[in-house]
Design an enzyme around this catalytic site. Sequence first.
Site, PDB file in Angstrom:
ATOM      1  N   CYS A 115     -40.603 -28.035  22.791  1.00 41.02           N
ATOM      2  CA  CYS A 115     -41.785 -28.709  22.229  1.00 41.02           C
ATOM      3  C   CYS A 115     -41.699 -30.232  22.332  1.00 41.02           C
ATOM      4  CB  CYS A 115     -41.992 -28.289  20.779  1.00 41.02           C
ATOM      5  SG  CYS A 115     -42.400 -26.545  20.635  1.00 41.02           S
ATOM      6  N   HIS A 252     -46.882 -33.870  17.841  1.00 45.94           N
ATOM      7  CA  HIS A 252     -46.795 -32.511  18.388  1.00 45.94           C
ATOM      8  C   HIS A 252     -47.511 -31.575  17.416  1.00 45.94           C
ATOM      9  CE1 HIS A 252     -45.495 -28.719  19.829  1.00 45.94           C
ATOM     10  NE2 HIS A 252     -44.606 -28.522  18.868  1.00 45.94           N
ATOM     11  N   ASN A 282     -49.812 -23.901  18.842  1.00 45.81           N
ATOM     12  CA  ASN A 282     -48.677 -24.683  19.333  1.00 45.81           C
ATOM     13  C   ASN A 282     -48.525 -24.410  20.831  1.00 45.81           C
ATOM     14  OD1 ASN A 282     -46.212 -25.779  19.991  1.00 45.81           O
ATOM     15  ND2 ASN A 282     -45.111 -24.922  18.239  1.00 45.81           N
TER      16      ASN A 282
END
Length: 325
Positions: A115, A252, A282
């Site tokens: 990520c 993020h 996500n």
Amino acid sequence: MVTLRSVVRGVGSYLPARVLTNAELSTLVDTSDEWIVQRSGIRERHIAAEGETTSDLGLAAARAALAAAGMDAQDIDLIVLATSTPDRTFPASATTIQDRLGIRHGAAFDLQAVCSGFVFALSTADKFLRSGSHKRALVIGAETFSRILDWTDRTTCVLFGDGAGAVVLEAQEQPDGLAGRGILTTHLRSDGRHTAKLYVDGGPSLTQTVGHLRMEGREVFKHAVGMITDVMNDAYAATGTTSDDLDWFVPHQANKRIIDASAEKLKIAPEKVVITVDRHGNTSAASIPLALDVAVRDGRIREGHLVMLEAMGGGFTWGSALIRW
Ligand code: UT7
């Protein structure tokens, strides 16, 4: 005084057509729209079509970023693709994108920091450009996490989505100091002790399979806010800035609660925070450039703005980037 900086010339993104809502997910696993929204802020996510690959998504985002920059693919001499879901184990999906853009010069490679991948890729490309070795870089985050999810595990399958985003960076002489455009500072961290909290249970060397994502969500959550705010404080310290100086905070997009807690801890006003997790889920390395593209296209992020990026993910890895847009 002038200095060589990596200036963002354009942003682009791509989302697969298929939208998977929380309501539809509740027909697949024992979950509910209410639980997913309350715990994560996610309402829907996009899922790649059968046969639609990470390089397909990344290529579409790259083309959109080039168009936004008013540049031709031939202007690019570096491609860094952040992904944990490449088309194949090798070659790097970045070389597939390079080929499909018709670029025969320069270099293209994948970078894997889950990520945090986009922040790691941005920082890497920035160092290439500021060294003078390369002039214009495509930095892409592209993922097809739907392919590594265990669709019977409700603790993970509701959280992730597919997508891609890209920026075009150009090395430019800019006024020294905070006023000059470009990437002002980046800060990257990792700590391999945390592997067991977020990992994929397969791989070419270990199992000769692709494997599935496994996560102890509560454990990841516990570390996230501290790590995120640490690297943002590093960016503030390196530049003499504070949260008051920021125009936009583009985190993020893993979980709305993590984003809200990080913004609150650093006293960033909620109206400065760009949120897309509700619509994208996500998307790992793609989430920041996807959010950037939304906020640039709707007119929020404009030239001269101070923009803070941050990410945290598997490894653990975490990082920040402060950009004068
Ligand atoms: O981007 C990379 C980094 N990843 C992240 O940042 C993710 C970090 N973690 C999180 O975002 C959160 O921990 C989650 C959203 C994954 C989970 O939220 P939570 O508040 O930490 O919930 P929990 O894991 O403590 O689970 C609470 C309850 C459990 O039931 P019990 O044990 O309390 O009876 C779970 O079994 O919720 C249950 N649960 C679900 N219920 C309905 C877990 N998943 C689901 C689900 N639907 N999908």
